[in-house]
Design a protein around this motif. Structure first.
Motif, mmCIF file in Angstrom:
data_model
loop_
_atom_site.group_PDB
_atom_site.id
_atom_site.type_symbol
_atom_site.label_atom_id
_atom_site.label_comp_id
_atom_site.label_asym_id
_atom_site.label_seq_id
_atom_site.Cartn_x
_atom_site.Cartn_y
_atom_site.Cartn_z
ATOM 1 N N TYR A 24 -6.478 -2.909 -8.130
ATOM 2 C CA TYR A 24 -6.501 -3.818 -7.204
ATOM 3 C C TYR A 24 -7.834 -4.632 -7.725
ATOM 4 O O TYR A 24 -8.350 -4.180 -7.778
ATOM 5 C CB TYR A 24 -6.703 -4.259 -6.061
ATOM 6 C CG TYR A 24 -4.890 -3.291 -5.317
ATOM 7 C CD1 TYR A 24 -4.583 -3.849 -4.290
ATOM 8 C CD2 TYR A 24 -5.371 -1.670 -5.259
ATOM 9 C CE1 TYR A 24 -3.186 -3.302 -3.902
ATOM 10 C CE2 TYR A 24 -3.836 -1.626 -4.575
ATOM 11 C CZ TYR A 24 -2.856 -2.131 -4.394
ATOM 12 O OH TYR A 24 -2.254 -1.583 -3.406
ATOM 13 N N ILE A 42 1.736 -5.280 -7.125
ATOM 14 C CA ILE A 42 0.191 -4.777 -8.370
ATOM 15 C C ILE A 42 0.625 -4.471 -8.821
ATOM 16 O O ILE A 42 1.209 -3.313 -9.001
ATOM 17 C CB ILE A 42 0.014 -3.907 -6.881
ATOM 18 C CG1 ILE A 42 0.348 -4.797 -4.930
ATOM 19 C CG2 ILE A 42 -1.235 -3.737 -7.451
ATOM 20 C CD1 ILE A 42 -1.069 -6.173 -5.103
ATOM 21 N N ALA A 103 -4.079 -4.252 -0.060
ATOM 22 C CA ALA A 103 -4.988 -5.344 -1.431
ATOM 23 C C ALA A 103 -6.157 -5.851 0.005
ATOM 24 O O ALA A 103 -7.770 -5.859 -0.669
ATOM 25 C CB ALA A 103 -4.229 -6.475 -1.514
#
Length: 276
Positions: A24, A42, A103
Motif C-alpha cells: 500500500y 492493490i 488501505a
C-alpha cells in the motif's frame, strides 16, 4: 486462520517476503493502484519491484490471506498506463469493503508515523521501537512513548415511527443529508455521547439506543461506532452552526437525499429502508 481472521495485524512480517505480498504505497496522500480490465487492484511486490522506485517510511501491517501487507510512501513520478493514484474517498467507490479498510489502515499508520517524528514532551527525535509485538514511537532523549491512537465517534439512525431523522451539515453538497454523528468526549460513554450529540445538534431526546456496528474512518483517524435509536420527546431545532437543516423523512423521501457508499452512515440509512 483464514476462515476466522482474514487479516491478522502484526508489527513484523508474519511470513517470508514474497512477490505476492501486498504493498500500500501513498504519494501526496493518494494510494497507488493498478487498473486491470476495468478493475482497481492493490499492487503486489512483483508489480512494485519492476518500477525501480524508492520507498520510505515502510511499515508492516500484518497478513491478509497468508500474504504480508506493507505500507510506505514514494516521491518518484510513475508514468505507467495501468497505474493511478486515488484518494481514499474515491477508492471507497471502486473496491470492496475489505480492500478499502486495509488501505485506510495503511494511511492511518503512515500518518501516525509522520505526526510523531518529534517528542511532544521534550522535542527530541523519535524512533520506531524494535519490537515484534508492540507498535510504538520512542523519544531518543526522555523515553516518552506514543502508540497509534483512534478517535472514537458515534453515528446514529434515529427513527420516529416510519420516518428517519436526517440532517444537512454545512459541509454537505446541496440537497444531501445524513444521520447524526459526532466525537466522543473524554470520560463519556458511547450511549451518553449519542444522547448528547442528538440533543446538541437537533434539540430532541431519544430512547432505546442499540449498538449497530463499527467502522474505521481515516478522516483523519476515527473509529465510527454506529447505533440506532427512537424518538422520545422534543421538537427539531438545529444548532445553526454545524447543522443547517434537519427533519423526519419517509422511505420514499430518503432515497434521493443520500449517497450510497460503503460507509457505516450509508449502512444505517439502508437499514432503515429495509426495516421500515
Amino acid at each position: 486462520m483464514n476462515d476466522y481472521l482474514k487479516f491478522e495485524p502484526s508489527v513484523k512480517p508474519l511470513h517470508k517476503d514474497s512477490r505476492e505480498d501486498y504493498w500500500y504505497l501513498f504519494k501526496d496522500n493518494k494510494l497507488m493502484v493498478l487498473k486491470e480490465k476495468g478493475e482497481v487492484k492493490i499492487p503486489r511486490w512483483k508489480d512494485v519491484d519492476v518500477l525501480n522506485i524508492s520507498i520510505y517510511n515502510i511499515q508492516s501491517m500484518g497478513s491478509y490471506y497468508n500474504c504480508n501487507c506493507k505500507c510506505g510512501e514514494i516521491i518518484d513520478d510513475i508514468n505507467e498506463e495501468n497505474i493511478e493514484f486515488l484518494n481514499l474517498r474515491t477508492l471507497s467507490t471502486l473496491v470492496d469493503e475489505e480492500s478499502y479498510l486495509l488501505a485506510s489502515k495503511a494511511n492511518l499508520l503512515l500518518n501516525w508515523l509522520k505526526l510523531n517524528q518529534y517528542c511532544g514532551v521534550c522535542g527530541s527525535k523519535m524512533y520506531k521501537k524494535d519490537s515484534k509485538f508492540e507498535r510504538a514511537m520512542v523519544c531518543s532523549n526522555c523515553g516518552n512513548t506514543t502508540w497509534p491512537r483512534t478517535s472514537p465517534a458515534i453515528i446514529v439512525a434515529v427513527t420516529k415511527g416510519d420516518r428517519l431523522l436526517l440532517a444537512h451539515n454545512k459541509y454537505f453538497p446541496e440537497g444531501k443529508y445524513s444521520v447524526i454523528a459526532g466525537f466522543v468526549e473524554y470520560g463519556e460513554t458511547f450511549e451518553d455521547c449519542v444522547k448528547r450529540e442528538v440533543f446538541e445538534e437537533v434539540g430532541i431526546k431519544i430512547k432505546n439506543i442499540k449498538y449497530f456496528g463499527s467502522q474505521p474512518w481515516p478522516y483523519p483517524n476515527s473509529m465510527m461506532i454506529g447505533f440506532t435509536a427512537e424518538y422520545l420527546d422534543g421538537d427539531i431545532k438545529v444548532d445553526g452552526e454545524e447543522i443547517l437543516h434537519a427533519d423526519w423523512f419517509t422511505k420514499e423521501e430518503v432515497l434521493g437525499l443520500y449517497n450510497k457508499s460503503i460507509s457505516i452512515g450509508s449502512e444505517l440509512i439502508e437499514w432503515f429502508l429495509k426495516n421500515h
